[in-house]
Design an enzyme around this catalytic site. Structure first.
Site, PDB file in Angstrom:
ATOM      1  N   LEU A  79       0.976   7.011   9.999  1.00  0.00           N
ATOM      2  CA  LEU A  79       0.930   7.705  11.281  1.00  0.00           C
ATOM      3  C   LEU A  79       1.433   6.879  12.457  1.00  0.00           C
ATOM      4  CD1 LEU A  79      -2.478   9.505  10.731  1.00  0.00           C
ATOM      5  CD2 LEU A  79      -0.176  10.421  10.384  1.00  0.00           C
ATOM      6  N   CYS A  80       2.108   5.771  12.168  1.00  0.00           N
ATOM      7  CA  CYS A  80       2.678   4.938  13.237  1.00  0.00           C
ATOM      8  C   CYS A  80       3.978   5.539  13.753  1.00  0.00           C
ATOM      9  CB  CYS A  80       2.963   3.524  12.724  1.00  0.00           C
ATOM     10  SG  CYS A  80       1.497   2.505  12.583  1.00  0.00           S
ATOM     11  N   HIS A  81       4.196   5.387  15.049  1.00  0.00           N
ATOM     12  CA  HIS A  81       5.445   5.835  15.667  1.00  0.00           C
ATOM     13  C   HIS A  81       6.537   4.789  15.432  1.00  0.00           C
ATOM     14  CE1 HIS A  81       2.428   8.091  17.918  1.00  0.00           C
ATOM     15  NE2 HIS A  81       3.379   8.977  18.162  1.00  0.00           N
ATOM     16  N   MET A 117      -0.078  -2.652  15.441  1.00  0.00           N
ATOM     17  CA  MET A 117       0.206  -2.524  14.008  1.00  0.00           C
ATOM     18  C   MET A 117       1.444  -3.318  13.614  1.00  0.00           C
ATOM     19  SD  MET A 117      -2.379  -1.029  12.949  1.00  0.00           S
ATOM     20  CE  MET A 117      -1.827  -1.149  11.262  1.00  0.00           C
ATOM     21  N   GLU A 118       2.423  -3.399  14.505  1.00  0.00           N
ATOM     22  CA  GLU A 118       3.632  -4.176  14.214  1.00  0.00           C
ATOM     23  C   GLU A 118       3.300  -5.662  14.119  1.00  0.00           C
ATOM     24  OE1 GLU A 118       4.870  -0.217  15.245  1.00  0.00           O
ATOM     25  OE2 GLU A 118       3.394  -1.541  16.161  1.00  0.00           O
ATOM     26  N   ASP A 132       4.010 -15.106  -2.437  1.00  0.00           N
ATOM     27  CA  ASP A 132       5.023 -14.801  -3.445  1.00  0.00           C
ATOM     28  C   ASP A 132       5.889 -16.011  -3.769  1.00  0.00           C
ATOM     29  OD1 ASP A 132       6.682 -13.082  -5.160  1.00  0.00           O
ATOM     30  OD2 ASP A 132       8.188 -13.402  -3.601  1.00  0.00           O
TER      31      ASP A 132
END
Length: 164
Positions: A79-81, A117-118, A132
């Site tokens: 739901l992020c823009h 969020m970014e 990794d």
């Protein structure tokens, strides 16, 4: 009826998920800073810092992966823009007390919605990339402490986490 506190912005009255309409919001400069850490054996940290990891430059690859991830956050979090980010940085510092690496990310935009969020995605993916690239020598590494440190801009104002 008791106050329920702040409402979740991504849920409708019936509990259905939806993308928040930010069309009427003002464009402001918004910045967010997040952090995370990868805890590892001292020998693993030495191998990474000396540039002897079999997969190559762990810190350089993790930095680029974090930046790329910030740019793709809207593809990863439902739901992020999508945002036109104006700046993303990922800093990675050794911390002998962990032992391991501390990752700090910054995301900035001039827009109608925040970049928390970014910044969190950049820190998380940088940590995952470190894991990794070094897992061949240390599968017991742990990723820890991913959190928002601060944010500024927007209607909700500024936030700064307690350092801890």
């Amino acid at each position: 009826m008791p106050d329920k506190g702040p409402a979740l912005t991504h849920l409708g009255a019936s509990g259905e998920a939806h993308m928040v309409d930010v069309g009427a919001k003002a464009e402001t400069e918004r910045t967010a800073v997040a952090e995370g850490a990868v805890v590892m054996k001292p020998e693993t940290l030495r191998i990474i810092l000396s540039g002897d990891a079999k997969k190559g430059d762990v810190l350089g690859a993790a930095r680029i992966a974090g930046i790329m991830a910030a740019k793709k956050t809207h593809e990863l979090i439902p739901l992020c823009h999508p945002l036109l980010l104006t700046k993303v940085t990922v800093e990675i510092e050794p911390d002998e007390t962990l032992p391991g690496l501390r990752v700090t990310s910054l995301a900035r935009v001039t827009g109608k919605t925040g970049v928390e969020m970014e910044a969190l995605t950049a820190a998380s993916v940088a940590c995952l990339t470190i894991y990794d690239m070094a897992k061949a020598v240390d599968r017991a590494m742990t990723i820890t402490g991913v959190r928002l440190l601060e944010k500024s801009g927007g209607k909700s104002g500024d936030f700064r986490a307690e350092r801890g």
